[in-house]
Design an enzyme around this catalytic site. Structure first.
Site, PDB file in Angstrom:
ATOM      1  N   TYR A 139      42.885   5.124  40.857  1.00  0.00           N
ATOM      2  CA  TYR A 139      42.386   5.076  39.650  1.00  0.00           C
ATOM      3  C   TYR A 139      41.307   5.786  39.518  1.00  0.00           C
ATOM      4  O   TYR A 139      40.316   5.806  40.183  1.00  0.00           O
ATOM      5  CB  TYR A 139      41.991   3.453  39.701  1.00  0.00           C
ATOM      6  CG  TYR A 139      41.224   3.003  38.276  1.00  0.00           C
ATOM      7  CD1 TYR A 139      42.096   2.465  37.369  1.00  0.00           C
ATOM      8  CD2 TYR A 139      39.972   2.937  38.146  1.00  0.00           C
ATOM      9  CE1 TYR A 139      41.514   2.163  36.056  1.00  0.00           C
ATOM     10  CE2 TYR A 139      39.257   2.856  36.765  1.00  0.00           C
ATOM     11  CZ  TYR A 139      40.153   2.185  35.950  1.00  0.00           C
ATOM     12  OH  TYR A 139      39.503   1.935  34.641  1.00  0.00           O
ATOM     13  N   GLU A 163      41.133   6.690  30.664  1.00  0.00           N
ATOM     14  CA  GLU A 163      41.596   5.746  31.660  1.00  0.00           C
ATOM     15  C   GLU A 163      42.939   6.484  32.342  1.00  0.00           C
ATOM     16  O   GLU A 163      43.709   6.548  31.736  1.00  0.00           O
ATOM     17  CB  GLU A 163      41.840   4.555  31.298  1.00  0.00           C
ATOM     18  CG  GLU A 163      41.863   3.462  32.546  1.00  0.00           C
ATOM     19  CD  GLU A 163      42.014   1.967  32.109  1.00  0.00           C
ATOM     20  OE1 GLU A 163      42.832   1.759  31.315  1.00  0.00           O
ATOM     21  OE2 GLU A 163      41.280   1.172  32.907  1.00  0.00           O
TER      22      GLU A 163
END
Ligand code: GDP
Ligand code: MN
Length: 397
Positions: A118, A206
């Site tokens: 991530y 993101e």
């Protein structure tokens, strides 16, 4: 402004960030043509078909599917385009899918445990600095990771006077447990990602997941990108990326007429001048037992035309049971605003079907109150904040 995955990836790629390659398609025929082109360019025969909507969690909702041949590309595209995609991030009704991204399959067959990380870039509002947030636990909900295993989330803050330094990028790669070629690739990836964030005037990147392929390439498989609207004027090439089909139709209309309007879930519409007073008014509504239906800053010129436009926008929301107008007459005199409310009300006739409470304070507030009280319209006036709150409470019952 929020972007689609394919648009976000375009921006990343233009700054040298490696991405999972793909081509956007509006229908099944285009999807098949896209798959053929990708096969010619990359050699892969497998493709992932990904719904393009402004919401995450598409995989869970059935909006991301693997196609192992052209027939499957066609079938899956046919099935996803036009569907109402419901994910943990959409409303219960879901979002209509207008287009798909046909992307090369980068999870190579036989690669049982692809490494998914991530990574996001965003502003840390406490320190006032950009930071890179990252975790070894990619691919899944970062919210769950934050709750259950917060020690697996790392952050690298950037000093704005020098920018992201190479040793920081190396620290990211190290904390992600990488070595050899993958380590070098990740360092490059992080540096390029941060440059892209700054240069594109983004407010959020993101990337979940960032993938390490079995041959040690690091690439963005997903991209959630939000650009700062206030900086769009210096990115003419990004302006066309706006997809108003993804936005709230009332907000789009309000923007067109120059009102600062944010749609909310409550039952009391508000019309206020100034963002600070608007926030205070929303608190007031909550205290009175209501819920604000919107945030609306009409700005400095609260004349009849503008008040009428604001009325029309607020009343498009069928949940609205009452409207609270809260204006401070500093530059604009209260009696002018009051006259505006009265004129707008008369102009609109039956279109106004909910009680209206007007609180005017400031220059000529007393004249304004008289104007409202003598208008013969179903408008209640208030001078004090509390008085307005009590009147809202009374009409909500
Ligand atoms: P999201 O669910 O909206 O976050 O969409 P993502 O782009 O993150 O895709 C969801 C999931 O699909 C990813 O976490 C991957 O596990 C999977 N996925 C994405 N690309 C590929 C691919 O090329 N091949 C395979 N087999 N799976 C993929
Ligand atoms: Mn994702």
């Amino acid at each position: 402004m929020n972007l689609h995955e394919y648009q976000g990836k375009e921006i990343l790629s233009s700054f040298g960030v490696r991405i999972q390659r793909g081509i956007v398609a509006q229908n099944a025929n285009e999807a098949v043509a896209a798959a053929k082109q990708l096969t010619a360019e990359t050699g892969t025969g497998w493709h992932v078909i990904k719904a393009q909507v402004h919401a995450g969690g598409r995989g869970k909702g059935g909006g991301v599917k693997l196609a192992k041949n052209l027939k499957e590309v066609e079938e899956i595209a046919e099935q996803i385009i036009g569907m109402n995609l419901i994910t943990p991030q959409t409303s219960a009704e879901g979002k209509k899918v207008h287009q798909v991204l046909v992307a090369e399959d980068v999870y190579y067959p036989g690669d049982n445990e692809p490494d998914e990380f991530y990574m996001s870039v965003l502003l840390n509002r406490t320190s006032g600095r950009n930071m890179i947030m990252y975790s070894t636990e990619g691919g899944m909900d970062i919210e769950t990771v934050a709750e259950e295993t917060p020690h697996l989330i790392f952050a690298e803050e950037v000093d704005p006077s020098v920018g992201l330094l190479p040793f920081q990028a190396r620290r990211v790669a190290f904390n992600l447990g990488l070595s050899g070629g993958a380590f070098k690739e990740m360092t490059k990836f992080v540096m390029a990602l941060y440059t892209a964030y700054v240069k594109s005037d983004a407010s959020l990147f993101e990337i979940n997941p960032v993938l390490k392929t079995s041959d040690d390439k690091i690439m963005a498989v997903d991209a959630k990108v939000t650009l700062d609207d206030n900086a769009l004027y210096r990115h003419k090439n990004y302006v066309d990326m706006r997809d108003i089909r993804e936005e709230n139709p009332i907000e789009v209309e309000a923007k067109e007429v120059g009102l600062n309007y944010v749609d909310l879930d409550g039952n009391v519409g508000c019309m206020v001048n100034g963002a600070g007073l608007a926030m205070a008014t929303m608190d007031l509504i909550k205290q009175a037992g209501g819920e604000p239906a919107n945030f609306l800053d009409v700005g400095g010129t609260a004349d009849a035309k503008r008040v009428e436009t604001a009325f029309r926008i607020i009343l498009k929301d069928t949940n609205v049971k009452a409207i609270l107008i809260n204006i401070f007459g500093g530059i604009v005199r209260c009696d002018r605003v009051a006259q505006g409310v009265v004129d707008a009300y008369k102009n609109m006739g039956d279109a106004i079907n909910v009680p209206i409470i007007v609180r005017l304070q400031g220059t000529n507030a007393d004249i304004a109150k008289e104007l409202i009280d003598n208008s013969g319209l179903d408008v209640q006036s208030a001078v004090q904040f509390q008085e307005a709150a009590d009147k809202v409470q009374a009409v909500l019952g």
